[in-house]
Each structure stands twice: as C-alpha cells, then as structure tokens.
Scaffold this motif. Sequence first.
Motif, PDB file in Angstrom:
ATOM      1  N   THR A   1      -6.181  30.195  -6.361  1.00  0.00           N
ATOM      2  CA  THR A   1      -7.230  31.001  -6.986  1.00  0.00           C
ATOM      3  C   THR A   1      -7.691  30.279  -8.247  1.00  0.00           C
ATOM      4  OG1 THR A   1      -5.635  32.207  -8.334  1.00  0.00           O
ATOM      5  CG2 THR A   1      -6.124  33.120  -6.146  1.00  0.00           C
ATOM      6  N   PRO A   2      -8.823  30.680  -8.815  1.00  0.00           N
ATOM      7  CA  PRO A   2      -9.271  30.044 -10.061  1.00  0.00           C
ATOM      8  C   PRO A   2      -8.248  30.174 -11.198  1.00  0.00           C
ATOM      9  CG  PRO A   2     -11.083  31.254  -9.080  1.00  0.00           C
ATOM     10  CD  PRO A   2      -9.852  31.569  -8.269  1.00  0.00           C
ATOM     11  N   ALA A   3      -7.565  31.302 -11.254  1.00  0.00           N
ATOM     12  CA  ALA A   3      -6.546  31.474 -12.298  1.00  0.00           C
ATOM     13  C   ALA A   3      -5.381  30.519 -12.075  1.00  0.00           C
ATOM     14  CB  ALA A   3      -6.048  32.914 -12.320  1.00  0.00           C
ATOM     15  N   LEU A   4      -5.011  30.315 -10.816  1.00  0.00           N
ATOM     16  CA  LEU A   4      -3.926  29.391 -10.492  1.00  0.00           C
ATOM     17  C   LEU A   4      -4.333  27.952 -10.805  1.00  0.00           C
ATOM     18  CD1 LEU A   4      -1.077  29.313  -9.386  1.00  0.00           C
ATOM     19  CD2 LEU A   4      -2.047  29.038  -7.106  1.00  0.00           C
ATOM     20  N   LYS A   5      -5.576  27.613 -10.552  1.00  0.00           N
ATOM     21  CA  LYS A   5      -6.076  26.272 -10.875  1.00  0.00           C
ATOM     22  C   LYS A   5      -6.053  26.042 -12.394  1.00  0.00           C
ATOM     23  CE  LYS A   5      -9.079  25.729  -6.869  1.00  0.00           C
ATOM     24  NZ  LYS A   5     -10.464  25.598  -6.414  1.00  0.00           N
ATOM     25  N   ALA A   6      -6.437  27.059 -13.153  1.00  0.00           N
ATOM     26  CA  ALA A   6      -6.411  26.940 -14.612  1.00  0.00           C
ATOM     27  C   ALA A   6      -4.977  26.789 -15.113  1.00  0.00           C
ATOM     28  CB  ALA A   6      -7.072  28.157 -15.248  1.00  0.00           C
TER      29      ALA A   6
ATOM     30  N   GLY B   1       0.836  19.840  -2.993  1.00  0.00           N
ATOM     31  CA  GLY B   1       1.543  20.330  -1.819  1.00  0.00           C
ATOM     32  C   GLY B   1       1.542  21.839  -1.734  1.00  0.00           C
ATOM     33  N   VAL B   2       1.770  22.482  -2.854  1.00  0.00           N
ATOM     34  CA  VAL B   2       1.730  23.948  -2.883  1.00  0.00           C
ATOM     35  C   VAL B   2       0.312  24.432  -2.593  1.00  0.00           C
ATOM     36  CG1 VAL B   2       1.954  25.963  -4.399  1.00  0.00           C
ATOM     37  CG2 VAL B   2       3.713  24.189  -4.401  1.00  0.00           C
ATOM     38  N   GLY B   3      -0.681  23.706  -3.096  1.00  0.00           N
ATOM     39  CA  GLY B   3      -2.076  24.079  -2.850  1.00  0.00           C
ATOM     40  C   GLY B   3      -2.469  23.983  -1.389  1.00  0.00           C
ATOM     41  N   LEU B   4      -1.813  23.101  -0.640  1.00  0.00           N
ATOM     42  CA  LEU B   4      -2.106  23.010   0.791  1.00  0.00           C
ATOM     43  C   LEU B   4      -1.531  24.190   1.565  1.00  0.00           C
ATOM     44  CD1 LEU B   4      -1.468  19.212   1.411  1.00  0.00           C
ATOM     45  CD2 LEU B   4      -3.677  20.393   1.307  1.00  0.00           C
ATOM     46  N   VAL B   5      -0.417  24.728   1.062  1.00  0.00           N
ATOM     47  CA  VAL B   5       0.247  25.835   1.743  1.00  0.00           C
ATOM     48  C   VAL B   5      -0.363  27.171   1.324  1.00  0.00           C
ATOM     49  CG1 VAL B   5       2.446  27.033   2.021  1.00  0.00           C
ATOM     50  CG2 VAL B   5       2.383  24.540   1.978  1.00  0.00           C
ATOM     51  N   ALA B   6      -0.547  27.367   0.034  1.00  0.00           N
ATOM     52  CA  ALA B   6      -1.076  28.625  -0.494  1.00  0.00           C
ATOM     53  C   ALA B   6      -2.525  28.410  -0.924  1.00  0.00           C
ATOM     54  CB  ALA B   6      -0.246  29.090  -1.674  1.00  0.00           C
ATOM     55  N   ARG B   7      -3.309  29.421  -0.798  1.00  0.00           N
ATOM     56  CA  ARG B   7      -4.724  29.331  -1.197  1.00  0.00           C
ATOM     57  C   ARG B   7      -4.810  29.481  -2.725  1.00  0.00           C
ATOM     58  NH1 ARG B   7      -8.406  26.878   1.383  1.00  0.00           N
ATOM     59  NH2 ARG B   7     -10.477  27.684   0.970  1.00  0.00           N
TER      60      ARG B   7
END
Length: 69
Positions: A38-43, A30-36
Amino acid sequence: MARRGGELEAFIAFLGGLLAVGLTALGMAGVGLVARPTPALKAAAMVTLGSVWPAVTTTVYLRLKPRAD
C-alpha cells in the motif's frame, strides 16, 4: 608506526551501510512480491531504508575506530 586518520574505517563503514541497505531492499522487494504494498507501506519502506544506512554506517565506524588507551 601507528596509522592515523580513520579513512579506511570510514570506507569500510560506508560499504557496510551500503550492503545493509541493499540486503534490506532485496528483502522488502521479496515481501512486495508476496504481499500487495500500500502507499503507507511504501512510505514506511523508504523511511526504513533511509534510516538503515546511517545507523549501520555509524555503528560499524564506531566499532572499527581505534580507541585511545
């Protein structure tokens, strides 16, 4: 007759950990749909998901495990 072994407690803890990871993943999606993301955030999300399951499973199991009186 006392029940021994702890298999039921372990299974409940396993399911509790699975539920916690599922809910965490849904929240992150859900947060990923609202905010873009980044690779660091995905990690960071993968590390979080990887640590939630063992932490919740261990906590639930230790809370359910019968204690010797």
